[in-house]
Design a protein around this motif. Structure first.
Motif, PDB file in Angstrom:
ATOM      1  N   THR A 393      46.995  42.577  50.787  1.00 32.76           N
ATOM      2  CA  THR A 393      46.041  42.631  49.672  1.00 32.76           C
ATOM      3  C   THR A 393      46.272  43.886  48.830  1.00 32.76           C
ATOM      4  O   THR A 393      46.270  44.996  49.355  1.00 32.76           O
ATOM      5  CB  THR A 393      44.594  42.645  50.214  1.00 32.76           C
ATOM      6  N   ILE A 394      46.475  43.700  47.527  1.00 30.09           N
ATOM      7  CA  ILE A 394      46.626  44.857  46.635  1.00 30.09           C
ATOM      8  C   ILE A 394      45.350  45.110  45.832  1.00 30.09           C
ATOM      9  O   ILE A 394      45.108  46.210  45.376  1.00 30.09           O
ATOM     10  CB  ILE A 394      47.848  44.710  45.699  1.00 30.09           C
ATOM     11  N   ALA A 395      44.551  44.076  45.671  1.00 29.61           N
ATOM     12  CA  ALA A 395      43.280  44.222  44.952  1.00 29.61           C
ATOM     13  C   ALA A 395      42.356  43.093  45.374  1.00 29.61           C
ATOM     14  O   ALA A 395      42.801  42.097  45.942  1.00 29.61           O
ATOM     15  CB  ALA A 395      43.508  44.170  43.445  1.00 29.61           C
ATOM     16  N   GLU A 396      41.074  43.290  45.080  1.00 35.20           N
ATOM     17  CA  GLU A 396      40.078  42.303  45.475  1.00 35.20           C
ATOM     18  C   GLU A 396      39.287  41.956  44.215  1.00 35.20           C
ATOM     19  O   GLU A 396      38.818  42.864  43.519  1.00 35.20           O
ATOM     20  CB  GLU A 396      39.156  43.026  46.459  1.00 35.20           C
ATOM     21  N   LEU A 397      39.165  40.671  43.936  1.00 35.94           N
ATOM     22  CA  LEU A 397      38.400  40.241  42.760  1.00 35.94           C
ATOM     23  C   LEU A 397      36.977  39.910  43.197  1.00 35.94           C
ATOM     24  O   LEU A 397      36.789  39.200  44.187  1.00 35.94           O
ATOM     25  CB  LEU A 397      39.042  39.001  42.136  1.00 35.94           C
ATOM     26  N   HIS A 398      36.009  40.414  42.472  1.00 31.00           N
ATOM     27  CA  HIS A 398      34.604  40.076  42.739  1.00 31.00           C
ATOM     28  C   HIS A 398      34.164  39.159  41.614  1.00 31.00           C
ATOM     29  O   HIS A 398      34.048  39.586  40.466  1.00 31.00           O
ATOM     30  CB  HIS A 398      33.757  41.348  42.811  1.00 31.00           C
ATOM     31  N   MET A 399      33.961  37.869  41.936  1.00 32.97           N
ATOM     32  CA  MET A 399      33.779  36.851  40.902  1.00 32.97           C
ATOM     33  C   MET A 399      32.512  36.038  41.113  1.00 32.97           C
ATOM     34  O   MET A 399      32.094  35.816  42.247  1.00 32.97           O
ATOM     35  CB  MET A 399      34.970  35.874  40.920  1.00 32.97           C
ATOM     36  N   ASN A 400      31.948  35.577  40.008  1.00 32.59           N
ATOM     37  CA  ASN A 400      30.826  34.648  40.102  1.00 32.59           C
ATOM     38  C   ASN A 400      31.224  33.257  39.636  1.00 32.59           C
ATOM     39  O   ASN A 400      30.375  32.381  39.493  1.00 32.59           O
ATOM     40  CB  ASN A 400      29.628  35.165  39.274  1.00 32.59           C
ATOM     41  N   ASN A 401      32.512  33.074  39.385  1.00 31.90           N
ATOM     42  CA  ASN A 401      33.034  31.780  38.941  1.00 31.90           C
ATOM     43  C   ASN A 401      34.348  31.616  39.683  1.00 31.90           C
ATOM     44  O   ASN A 401      35.243  32.435  39.527  1.00 31.90           O
ATOM     45  CB  ASN A 401      33.235  31.861  37.419  1.00 31.90           C
TER      46      ASN A 401
END
Ligand code: URA
Ligand code: CA
Length: 436
Positions: A393-401
């Motif tokens: 993992t290089i980044a983590e997306l925090h999404m509501n869609n």
């Protein structure tokens, strides 16, 4: 006085008098001078520059063009801080309580985010109940009582700058050092600062891409401060990657709390200690930079700065419990990891591209009136100098869609913001220079 004569004088590379600059700025603010004349004037300044005295005159004329905060009822030296723009720049949330804990009054007016950059006011609004609008009396009283208040810019401050900046944007006259320096400094002077610490970003993700230009801009702003009697220092800092790990409103509040708990990212922590120490020194609470640095370091590590943040949030109606339980902040419905496609070392992270991606996720606005989603954003798991294995993992997306096409687009954009190379990469320099 005739506008055309002043334009001609600047076209012919002659310095303008204080009266001529006042005439231009007053006339433009009132509407007496039209856009086309100001456009020609701005282009003449772009090509021929301004002397230090002209730049200071222009700054003062713009600072006087609208409301000016009067902080004289607050005892002590009021020190303000300004960053020339960042992605994931969480520093104000940390510095305001940190410096206030050292006894330097912080009467801070901040902005909202636009485009790929975030704004402190939006970040504070991710705290349940937090009021970013106070009356002038409430604002002053709060600083007198607890030493800190952070509010949105209200009223009619520096209308000349607003109008001129809009004009420069569409006439290719933004990239002029006297115009940028006066634009930034006029806002600081109007908001009542006695002394100013500037964080001038340099590199790919910054407004000024080269170190040389960044130093010139810093020198111009420090010189304005000197000319108008407000002590100013500039710290030139790295923007070859976003600062810290979090990009997004509630995510950055959480990052600020973690930093004030002594558990923050190394670069963000160090930058706050450097900027905070300069603020404490200018605020007259330490005799030397080293002493100031020892003071802010102690306040960050012994919990005093965190306690001050708790007090600030409480005073402005927010849920102060989040300083102990940051997990109570708004969280997004989906956490999606972005994985490295092959093994490599991160050599660069495009801050602007990630700022745009966070905006597309809903964390920022494309236009002034867009609504934003306070919970979404990006958390970096790798920074410049770190290696990643394929599939890590290089980044983590925090999404509501989590619609597949949207998720795929955001994942691709995030992954392409990272540049990987083979072999070792040194950790980037955080502080390039101090300009005094
Ligand atoms: N930021 C400002 O506030 N003004 C400029 O001219 C450029 C960047
Ligand atoms: Ca950050």
């Amino acid at each position: 006085m005739r506008t055309v004569d002043i334009i001609q004088k600047k076209r012919d590379a002659q310095p303008l008098t204080t009266e001529e600059i006042d005439f231009i700025i007053e006339g433009y603010t009132s509407g007496a001078i039209p856009d086309y004349q100001l456009s020609a004037w701005a282009m003449a300044v772009y090509f021929n520059g301004m002397t230090a005295k002209e730049t200071a005159d222009l700054t003062m004329a713009m600072a006087r063009s609208g409301d000016q905060a009067d902080l004289s009822s607050i005892p002590g030296i009021k020190v303000d801080k300004h960053s020339t723009g960042g992605v994931g720049d969480t520093t104000t949330l940390i510095l305001a309580p940190l410096v206030a804990a050292a006894g330097v009054p912080v009467a801070k007016m901040s902005g909202r985010g636009l485009g790929h950059t975030g704004g402190t006011i939006d970040k504070l609004e991710s705290i349940e109940g937090f009021q970013v609008e106070l009356t002038k009396q409430q604002f002053l009283r709060q600083v007198q009582e607890i030493g800190v208040a952070v509010i949105g810019q209200s009223g009619n401050m520096t209308p000349a700058d607003k109008k001129l900046y809009g004009l420069r944007d569409v006439t290719a006259t933004v990239e002029s050092i006297p115009l940028i320096a006066s634009s930034i400094m006029s806002k600081k002077l109007a908001s009542g600062a006695d002394a100013i610490v500037l964080d001038v970003k340099t590199g790919n993700g910054a407004f000024m891409k080269s170190l040389d230009d960044s130093i010139k801009l810093a020198q111009a702003m420090v010189e304005i401060g000197e000319q108008v009697g407000r002590e100013t220092i500039a710290v030139i800092t790295n923007m070859e990657e976003p600062l810290g790990e979090a990009i997004g409103n509630a995510l950055e509040v959480r990052e600020a709390i973690e930093t004030l708990q002594g558990k923050g990212p190394a670069d963000l922590t160090e930058l706050c200690l450097v900027l905070g120490a300069h603020m404490v020194q200018l605020g007259g609470k330490a005799a030397s930079y080293e002493q100031a640095r020892a003071i802010v370091s102690e306040l960050l590590h012994d919990g005093s700065a965190l306690a001050k943040l708790k007090q600030l949030i409480g005073a402005q109606g927010g849920d102060a419990g989040i300083t102990e339980h940051p997990e109570l902040l708004a969280t997004a419905a989906y956490q999606v990891p972005v994985l490295a496609e092959e093994e490599g070392t991160v050599s660069q992270i495009d801050a602007e591209a990630l700022g745009v991606t966070a905006m597309l996720l809903g964390a920022g606005r494309a236009t002034k009136d867009d609504p934003i989603d306070l919970a979404v954003g990006i958390v970096l798991r790798k920074k410049v100098g770190d290696t990643a294995q394929a599939g890590e993992t290089i980044a983590e997306l925090h999404m509501n869609n989590n619609e597949p096409m949207f998720t795929e687009d955001i994942t691709q954009r995030t992954r392409s913001a990272f540049t990987f190379v083979q072999g070792e990469v040194a950790k980037p320099t955080l502080i390039y220079a101090i300009v005094t």
